[in-house]
Write a protein that holds these residues in place. Structure first.
Motif, PDB file in Angstrom:
ATOM      1  N   LEU A   1      42.993  49.790  52.717  1.00 11.13           N
ATOM      2  CA  LEU A   1      43.574  48.974  51.658  1.00 11.13           C
ATOM      3  C   LEU A   1      43.465  49.678  50.313  1.00 11.13           C
ATOM      4  CD1 LEU A   1      42.012  45.452  52.389  1.00 11.13           C
ATOM      5  CD2 LEU A   1      44.145  46.401  53.299  1.00 11.13           C
ATOM      6  N   MET A   2      44.463  49.419  49.456  1.00 11.79           N
ATOM      7  CA  MET A   2      44.352  49.706  48.027  1.00 11.79           C
ATOM      8  C   MET A   2      44.588  48.398  47.297  1.00 11.79           C
ATOM      9  SD  MET A   2      46.455  52.242  45.427  1.00 11.79           S
ATOM     10  CE  MET A   2      45.454  53.692  45.785  1.00 11.79           C
ATOM     11  N   ALA A   3      43.613  47.979  46.506  1.00 14.41           N
ATOM     12  CA  ALA A   3      43.708  46.712  45.785  1.00 14.41           C
ATOM     13  C   ALA A   3      43.738  46.975  44.283  1.00 14.41           C
ATOM     14  CB  ALA A   3      42.524  45.818  46.131  1.00 14.41           C
ATOM     15  N   PHE A   4      44.647  46.306  43.600  1.00  8.73           N
ATOM     16  CA  PHE A   4      44.690  46.330  42.145  1.00  8.73           C
ATOM     17  C   PHE A   4      44.050  45.035  41.658  1.00  8.73           C
ATOM     18  CE2 PHE A   4      48.121  49.156  43.410  1.00  8.73           C
ATOM     19  CZ  PHE A   4      47.903  50.256  42.582  1.00  8.73           C
ATOM     20  N   VAL A   5      42.966  45.156  40.911  1.00  3.89           N
ATOM     21  CA  VAL A   5      42.165  43.989  40.544  1.00  3.89           C
ATOM     22  C   VAL A   5      41.733  44.068  39.079  1.00  3.89           C
ATOM     23  CG1 VAL A   5      41.261  43.717  42.896  1.00  3.89           C
ATOM     24  CG2 VAL A   5      40.011  45.122  41.243  1.00  3.89           C
ATOM     25  N   SER A   6      41.256  42.933  38.590  1.00  2.24           N
ATOM     26  CA  SER A   6      40.604  42.875  37.277  1.00  2.24           C
ATOM     27  C   SER A   6      39.111  42.733  37.495  1.00  2.24           C
ATOM     28  CB  SER A   6      41.133  41.684  36.460  1.00  2.24           C
ATOM     29  OG  SER A   6      40.301  41.438  35.348  1.00  2.24           O
ATOM     30  N   THR A   7      38.336  43.571  36.848  1.00  2.51           N
ATOM     31  CA  THR A   7      36.881  43.479  37.016  1.00  2.51           C
ATOM     32  C   THR A   7      36.338  42.162  36.454  1.00  2.51           C
ATOM     33  OG1 THR A   7      36.601  44.731  34.944  1.00  2.51           O
ATOM     34  CG2 THR A   7      36.539  45.967  37.003  1.00  2.51           C
ATOM     35  N   ASP A   8      37.040  41.563  35.489  1.00  2.00           N
ATOM     36  CA  ASP A   8      36.605  40.270  34.954  1.00  2.00           C
ATOM     37  C   ASP A   8      36.722  39.160  35.990  1.00  2.00           C
ATOM     38  OD1 ASP A   8      35.943  41.307  32.536  1.00  2.00           O
ATOM     39  OD2 ASP A   8      37.664  40.508  31.442  1.00  2.00           O
ATOM     40  N   LEU A   9      37.688  39.280  36.915  1.00  2.00           N
ATOM     41  CA  LEU A   9      37.893  38.249  37.926  1.00  2.00           C
ATOM     42  C   LEU A   9      37.021  38.453  39.158  1.00  2.00           C
ATOM     43  CD1 LEU A   9      41.784  37.844  37.769  1.00  2.00           C
ATOM     44  CD2 LEU A   9      40.047  36.299  36.835  1.00  2.00           C
ATOM     45  N   MET A  10      36.411  39.629  39.288  1.00  2.00           N
ATOM     46  CA  MET A  10      35.495  39.898  40.399  1.00  2.00           C
ATOM     47  C   MET A  10      34.132  39.332  40.048  1.00  2.00           C
ATOM     48  SD  MET A  10      36.527  43.860  41.226  1.00  2.00           S
ATOM     49  CE  MET A  10      35.326  44.027  42.555  1.00  2.00           C
ATOM     50  N   GLN A  11      33.745  38.238  40.680  1.00  2.00           N
ATOM     51  CA  GLN A  11      32.496  37.553  40.387  1.00  2.00           C
ATOM     52  C   GLN A  11      31.487  37.836  41.503  1.00  2.00           C
ATOM     53  OE1 GLN A  11      32.328  35.673  37.448  1.00  2.00           O
ATOM     54  NE2 GLN A  11      34.415  36.357  37.065  1.00  2.00           N
ATOM     55  N   LEU A  12      30.417  38.554  41.166  1.00  2.00           N
ATOM     56  CA  LEU A  12      29.377  38.885  42.139  1.00  2.00           C
ATOM     57  C   LEU A  12      28.116  38.107  41.801  1.00  2.00           C
ATOM     58  CD1 LEU A  12      28.465  40.667  44.550  1.00  2.00           C
ATOM     59  CD2 LEU A  12      27.657  42.330  42.846  1.00  2.00           C
ATOM     60  N   GLY A  13      27.761  37.162  42.666  1.00  2.00           N
ATOM     61  CA  GLY A  13      26.553  36.374  42.463  1.00  2.00           C
ATOM     62  C   GLY A  13      25.319  37.148  42.889  1.00  2.00           C
ATOM     63  N   ILE A  14      24.315  37.202  42.014  1.00  2.00           N
ATOM     64  CA  ILE A  14      23.076  37.941  42.287  1.00  2.00           C
ATOM     65  C   ILE A  14      21.945  36.938  42.498  1.00  2.00           C
ATOM     66  CG2 ILE A  14      21.519  39.739  41.499  1.00  2.00           C
ATOM     67  CD1 ILE A  14      24.414  40.664  41.766  1.00  2.00           C
ATOM     68  N   ARG A  15      21.603  36.703  43.753  1.00  2.00           N
ATOM     69  CA  ARG A  15      20.502  35.769  44.066  1.00  2.00           C
ATOM     70  C   ARG A  15      19.169  36.506  44.109  1.00  2.00           C
ATOM     71  NH1 ARG A  15      17.041  32.712  44.014  1.00  2.00           N
ATOM     72  NH2 ARG A  15      16.643  30.894  45.324  1.00  2.00           N
ATOM     73  N   SER A  16      19.130  37.653  44.817  1.00  2.00           N
ATOM     74  CA  SER A  16      17.918  38.465  44.859  1.00  2.00           C
ATOM     75  C   SER A  16      18.232  39.819  45.473  1.00  2.00           C
ATOM     76  CB  SER A  16      16.816  37.784  45.693  1.00  2.00           C
ATOM     77  OG  SER A  16      17.191  37.711  47.058  1.00  2.00           O
ATOM     78  N   GLY A  17      17.335  40.773  45.237  1.00  2.00           N
ATOM     79  CA  GLY A  17      17.434  42.077  45.857  1.00  2.00           C
ATOM     80  C   GLY A  17      18.409  43.025  45.175  1.00  2.00           C
TER      81      GLY A  17
ATOM     82  N   ALA B   1      46.599  35.319  41.625  1.00  2.00           N
ATOM     83  CA  ALA B   1      47.667  35.944  40.827  1.00  2.00           C
ATOM     84  C   ALA B   1      47.162  37.171  40.070  1.00  2.00           C
ATOM     85  CB  ALA B   1      48.249  34.938  39.851  1.00  2.00           C
ATOM     86  N   GLY B   2      45.860  37.361  40.013  1.00  2.00           N
ATOM     87  CA  GLY B   2      45.294  38.479  39.279  1.00  2.00           C
ATOM     88  C   GLY B   2      44.961  39.669  40.145  1.00  2.00           C
ATOM     89  N   ALA B   3      45.498  39.732  41.368  1.00  2.00           N
ATOM     90  CA  ALA B   3      45.212  40.862  42.252  1.00  2.00           C
ATOM     91  C   ALA B   3      46.387  41.098  43.196  1.00  2.00           C
ATOM     92  CB  ALA B   3      43.944  40.591  43.072  1.00  2.00           C
ATOM     93  N   SER B   4      46.456  42.312  43.717  1.00  2.00           N
ATOM     94  CA  SER B   4      47.471  42.629  44.724  1.00  2.00           C
ATOM     95  C   SER B   4      46.880  43.692  45.656  1.00  2.00           C
ATOM     96  CB  SER B   4      48.758  43.150  44.081  1.00  2.00           C
ATOM     97  OG  SER B   4      48.506  44.312  43.313  1.00  2.00           O
ATOM     98  N   ILE B   5      47.412  43.748  46.865  1.00  2.00           N
ATOM     99  CA  ILE B   5      46.884  44.655  47.878  1.00  2.00           C
ATOM    100  C   ILE B   5      48.017  45.403  48.564  1.00  2.00           C
ATOM    101  CG2 ILE B   5      45.862  44.719  50.207  1.00  2.00           C
ATOM    102  CD1 ILE B   5      43.868  42.649  49.334  1.00  2.00           C
ATOM    103  N   LEU B   6      47.822  46.706  48.751  1.00  2.00           N
ATOM    104  CA  LEU B   6      48.701  47.517  49.598  1.00  2.00           C
ATOM    105  C   LEU B   6      47.941  47.853  50.870  1.00  2.00           C
ATOM    106  CD1 LEU B   6      51.172  49.268  50.260  1.00  2.00           C
ATOM    107  CD2 LEU B   6      50.125  51.105  48.908  1.00  2.00           C
ATOM    108  N   VAL B   7      48.498  47.467  52.012  1.00  2.00           N
ATOM    109  CA  VAL B   7      47.902  47.781  53.313  1.00  2.00           C
ATOM    110  C   VAL B   7      48.493  49.084  53.804  1.00  2.00           C
ATOM    111  CG1 VAL B   7      47.483  46.971  55.662  1.00  2.00           C
ATOM    112  CG2 VAL B   7      47.708  45.311  53.788  1.00  2.00           C
ATOM    113  N   GLY B   8      47.634  50.097  53.968  1.00  2.00           N
ATOM    114  CA  GLY B   8      48.112  51.417  54.336  1.00  2.00           C
ATOM    115  C   GLY B   8      48.427  51.547  55.802  1.00  2.00           C
TER     116      GLY B   8
END
Length: 301
Positions: free
Chosen positions: A243-259, A294-301
């Motif tokens: 895959l190639m994904a076009f994304v916004s880093t602001d919309l990528m939400q990574l929850g950090i619980r531990s580790g 709407a803030g991302a798109s993907i190309l499947v290779g």
């Protein structure tokens, strides 16, 4: 009489070799917006934007009617345990613990990217959270998104110039386009096809970064991820389509619980003393959600 001990989990330091390995391999860990979590779940507000209008002198301001909501982060555990014979600990010249912890970091980095970006199934057994691919493959009438609208599937001959151009255009034409936060995340197998594609002026759309500058496509920074291959469940060595994904880093939400964190259980204590085997456990608890289809798109290779 044998005794049981309760060892404490030891978090990895920010500059440890394990963390460095993870950030080198996992795009999600390196670039996503990090959301601290004090429990297994956390709601993150999602803005629906805000309108604007022309107001005549003395005219009344119209009220904005955008429907704001939130997205839910639900933390899941990624982990593994290594059983080590006491003889190996005593006889080995190589530092087993350090080596295995770095190896775990490599596998964790790939499975996290795979779970966040490329898993094709809904959350469930083996699927910790909704991946970007699954998000874009589902209709969401509330958000006005139709299934697969932002997914391009390349032909058997491989992706073409139009495939890359059309895929990035899905994001460029949307309300969530922000050139300052937009990146491409791609599996390294795309490098081969990218090197041979040029625009109408004969210029390559792929520019190899030099002297510390990033690789780019259409001027957008590319981050390479070994986890960006489709799979039915989250795995550290996916074998599906890249895959190639076009994304916004602001919309990528990574929850950090531990580790990432580890605990070493000595084989000289408790029931382990019967076999002279120690245990090394490694884990991290993470959650992931992408803010809006709407803030991302993907190309499947």
């Amino acid at each position: 009489m044998a005794r049981n001990t309760v060892e404490a989990w030891i978090p990895e330091e920010y500059d440890s070799e394990v963390i460095q390995r993870i950030n080198q391999i996992s795009v999600v860990e390196a670039v996503a917006s990090r959301i601290p979590m004090s429990s297994d779940t956390r709601h993150v507000p999602r803005s629906a934007g805000m309108g604007v209008e022309v107001i005549d002198k003395g005219g009344a301001y119209g009220e904005d009617v955008s429907n704001n909501d939130d997205v839910l982060l639900f933390a899941k555990k990624f982990g593994k345990v290594l059983r080590i014979a006491e003889e190996d600990m005593d006889d080995s010249i190589v530092n087993i613990l350090t080596t295995k912890m770095k190896d775990w970091g490599t596998s964790y980095a790939k499975i996290l990217d795979n779970a966040s970006l490329a898993v094709t199934a809904a959350p469930g057994t083996g699927v910790p959270f909704q991946s970007l691919y699954y998000l874009l493959s589902q209709t969401d009438s509330t958000l006005g998104y139709t299934a697969n609208s932002n997914i391009t599937v390349a032909g058997t001959a491989g992706p073409t110039y139009d495939d890359f151009s059309n895929t990035i255009s899905f994001v460029e034409a949307g309300d969530y386009y922000d050139p300052a936060t937009m990146i491409a995340i791609a599996h390294p197998t795309f490098k081969k096809s990218l090197r041979g594609i040029k625009d109408l002026q004969g210029d390559p759309i792929f520019v190899k970064g030099l002297a510390g500058t990033p690789d780019t496509i259409f001027g957008v920074r590319i981050e390479w991820s070994l986890g960006a291959r489709t799979s039915a469940a989250a795995v550290s060595a996916p074998t599906g389509r890249p895959l190639m994904a076009f994304v916004s880093t602001d919309l990528m939400q990574l929850g950090i619980r531990s580790g990432p964190e580890s605990v070493f259980i000595d084989g000289r204590d408790g029931a382990s003393a019967l076999t002279d085997e120690s245990l090394l456990k490694m884990r991290a608890r993470r959650a992931f959600v992408y803010g809006h289809p709407a803030g991302a798109s993907i190309l499947v290779g």
